[in-house]
Design a protein around this motif. Structure first.
Motif, PDB file in Angstrom:
ATOM      1  N   ASP A  27      91.862  48.907  -0.403  1.00 29.12           N
ATOM      2  CA  ASP A  27      92.156  47.764   0.462  1.00 29.12           C
ATOM      3  C   ASP A  27      90.910  46.891   0.610  1.00 29.12           C
ATOM      4  O   ASP A  27      89.902  47.314   1.179  1.00 29.12           O
ATOM      5  N   THR A  42      87.373  54.446   8.922  1.00 27.15           N
ATOM      6  CA  THR A  42      87.324  54.619   7.478  1.00 27.15           C
ATOM      7  C   THR A  42      86.465  55.820   7.108  1.00 27.15           C
ATOM      8  O   THR A  42      85.388  56.027   7.684  1.00 27.15           O
ATOM      9  N   ARG A 100      97.584  54.345   3.847  1.00 25.60           N
ATOM     10  CA  ARG A 100      96.438  53.595   4.354  1.00 25.60           C
ATOM     11  C   ARG A 100      95.358  53.492   3.276  1.00 25.60           C
ATOM     12  O   ARG A 100      95.219  54.352   2.415  1.00 25.60           O
ATOM     13  N   GLY A 101      94.602  52.391   3.374  1.00 24.29           N
ATOM     14  CA  GLY A 101      93.417  52.250   2.545  1.00 24.29           C
ATOM     15  C   GLY A 101      93.626  51.704   1.158  1.00 24.29           C
ATOM     16  O   GLY A 101      92.674  51.630   0.384  1.00 24.29           O
ATOM     17  N   LEU A 113      89.855  46.068   4.305  1.00 24.13           N
ATOM     18  CA  LEU A 113      89.116  47.137   4.964  1.00 24.13           C
ATOM     19  C   LEU A 113      87.683  47.205   4.444  1.00 24.13           C
ATOM     20  O   LEU A 113      86.748  47.451   5.222  1.00 24.13           O
ATOM     21  N   ARG A 129      85.838  44.258   6.015  1.00 29.23           N
ATOM     22  CA  ARG A 129      85.645  44.492   7.443  1.00 29.23           C
ATOM     23  C   ARG A 129      84.581  45.549   7.695  1.00 29.23           C
ATOM     24  O   ARG A 129      83.738  45.410   8.605  1.00 29.23           O
ATOM     25  N   ASP A 130      84.590  46.615   6.893  1.00 27.19           N
ATOM     26  CA  ASP A 130      83.598  47.671   7.067  1.00 27.19           C
ATOM     27  C   ASP A 130      82.188  47.146   6.812  1.00 27.19           C
ATOM     28  O   ASP A 130      81.236  47.537   7.504  1.00 27.19           O
TER      29      ASP A 130
END
Length: 445
Positions: free
Chosen positions: A279, A340, A41-42, A282, A285-286
């Motif tokens: 990413d 996150t 992930r990430g 991400l 989006r964050d």
């Protein structure tokens, strides 16, 4: 009594025989899908078109994967005798065409802040004390890694891998049953030494592409090539041992030398370079989710400071588009939960900053928040669009077109259209048994 599962219903995590790995393309979408299916992930994988500082500015790569036309390097045993290499997770390549998965795992397992997922974290812990050869054997025998790897290959490449292992097995079986050859009689050398002839199994012009990794770890930059004995030091990192900010400056000369070696005088590029980075979806989006929380905090302050209403004080166009500015194709304007690492601290800091604003700055801060949200929404939509394109390409790449083509050609033949499409003269084709029998019966009549 509980019914026992049959052997077919059991999916082992490892098998002692292993299996064949298929060829994977050097494509960032393929590698991004690979790491995500492995549970990482990430991070994502992107392609680098240059290694100069301007090309990697703002990316902060965690590691690199270099694909090139393989040629054997010559190193001394002392090149791999660095004591710091003992702390680097490194696996040898023991299966053909497994270098893509092996290179990305060699990189990811040496990134301290990378979330590799539960399965890969368990795999890394189980193999931590193994030798490089045994780590490579563990990767080869892992059903999960092999099936994930092959799920991204073209069906034709999977069939080719199976044919290759079948052919090698048959050759070894024939060799084991063949009688031992007698050594040829020695002859006296009367002329210059003849050049050895190329083997039929390994043509002289056969091209093989190979993946290797580069990663900063334990105060140094390492080249991780599964076909070599161990990690090869590229250079030492300046500053503290845990600092990786300047590692691209260390690896750049080594990459430049390899690129010059495999570029064929610049006319034919025989390599590609991929980078493992955070990413970007991400991250985008964050940022938008932080903006949603800032909006809520500002509107609560506005409702408290201006109980009579504040809508008439802000820009009318921004007010009309405020919900659309915070709405994406996957989420509405309401805030969503974010897992996150570090997001909670950022959101809390932004809320505190909003509560500390003077009352006369609230309106302008709200307008600036909406304008910023529009830009961040566009960044999110751009990443979603790229993900959809990558998924479409992946579906096309892994779809098996052979059954359709076989059936299509058979239908053309049945309808008598194939010869015309191939521009084949049917009058010169030898008659079949049925047509010959018909001609014979006509002569009798």
């Amino acid at each position: 009594m509980t019914k026992l599962n049959t052997q077919a219903e059991i999916t082992p995590e490892h098998d002692l025989v292993g299996g064949q790995f298929a060829v994977l393309e050097s494509d960032p979408g393929v590698f991004t899908t690979l790491v995500r299916r492995l549970g990482v992930r990430g991070v994502e994988v992107i392609e680098l078109y240059d290694i100069e500082p301007w090309a990697v500015e703002g990316l902060q790569p965690l590691g690199l994967v270099f694909c090139f036309l393989w040629a054997k390097d010559h190193h001394r045993a002392t090149d791999f005798a660095d004591p710091a290499a003992e702390h680097v997770w490194f696996a040898n390549q023991l299966a053909d065409d497994a270098c893509a998965s092996l290179a990305i795992l060699n990189v990811l397992f040496n990134c301290p802040g990378c979330e590799v997922g539960s399965k890969m974290a368990e795999f890394r812990a189980e193999t931590a004390d193994m030798s490089a050869v045994m780590k490579g054997l563990a990767i080869t025998n892992s059903c999960f890694i092999r099936e994930t790897h092959n799920s991204l290959a073209r069906p034709a490449d999977i069939r080719g891998a199976l044919n290759a292992i079948a052919a090698s097995t048959i050759e070894e079986l024939k060799a084991s049953k063949a009688p031992p050859k007698q050594p040829p009689p020695k002859r006296r050398k009367t002329g210059p030494k003849a050049r050895p002839r190329a083997s039929a199994a390994q043509p002289e012009n056969e091209e093989t592409f190979h993946f290797i990794g580069y990663v900063p770890a334990h105060g140094k930059v390492w080249e991780l090539d599964g076909l070599k004995t161990g990690p090869l030091e590229v250079g030492e990192l300046p500053g503290p041992s845990d600092s990786t900010e300047k590692w691209m400056d260390i690896v750049r000369p080594a990459l430049r030398m390899k690129m010059e070696r495999y570029s064929d005088d610049g006319d034919n590029i025989r390599f590609s370079l991929l980078a493992v980075v955070d990413d970007r979806f991400l991250a985008a989006r964050d940022q938008l989710e932080l903006r949603k929380r800032e909006r809520l905090a500002l509107e609560r302050r506005l409702d408290t400071e201006l109980p009579g209403g504040w809508a008439h004080l802000v820009d009318g166009e921004l007010l009309a588009d405020v919900d659309a500015a915070f709405t994406t194709s996957t989420h509405g304007p309401a805030k969503v939960a974010v897992e996150t690492k570090g997001f909670g601290e950022k959101a809390q800091g932004m809320s505190l900053a909003s509560f500390a604003l003077p009352a006369e700055q609230l309106v302008s801060a709200w307008e600036q928040c909406v304008r910023t949200a529009k830009r961040e929404k566009n960044a999110v939509e751009e990443e979603l669009s790229k993900a959809r394109v990558a998924q479409t390409e992946q579906d096309r790449r892994t779809h098996d077109y052979e059954p359709f083509l076989r059936e299509y050609i058979a239908c053309l033949q049945q309808e008598g259209l194939l010869d015309a499409l191939l521009e084949r003269d049917t009058s010169r084709v030898a008659p079949t048994s049925d047509s010959a029998a018909g001609a014979k019966s006509r002569r009798k009549r």
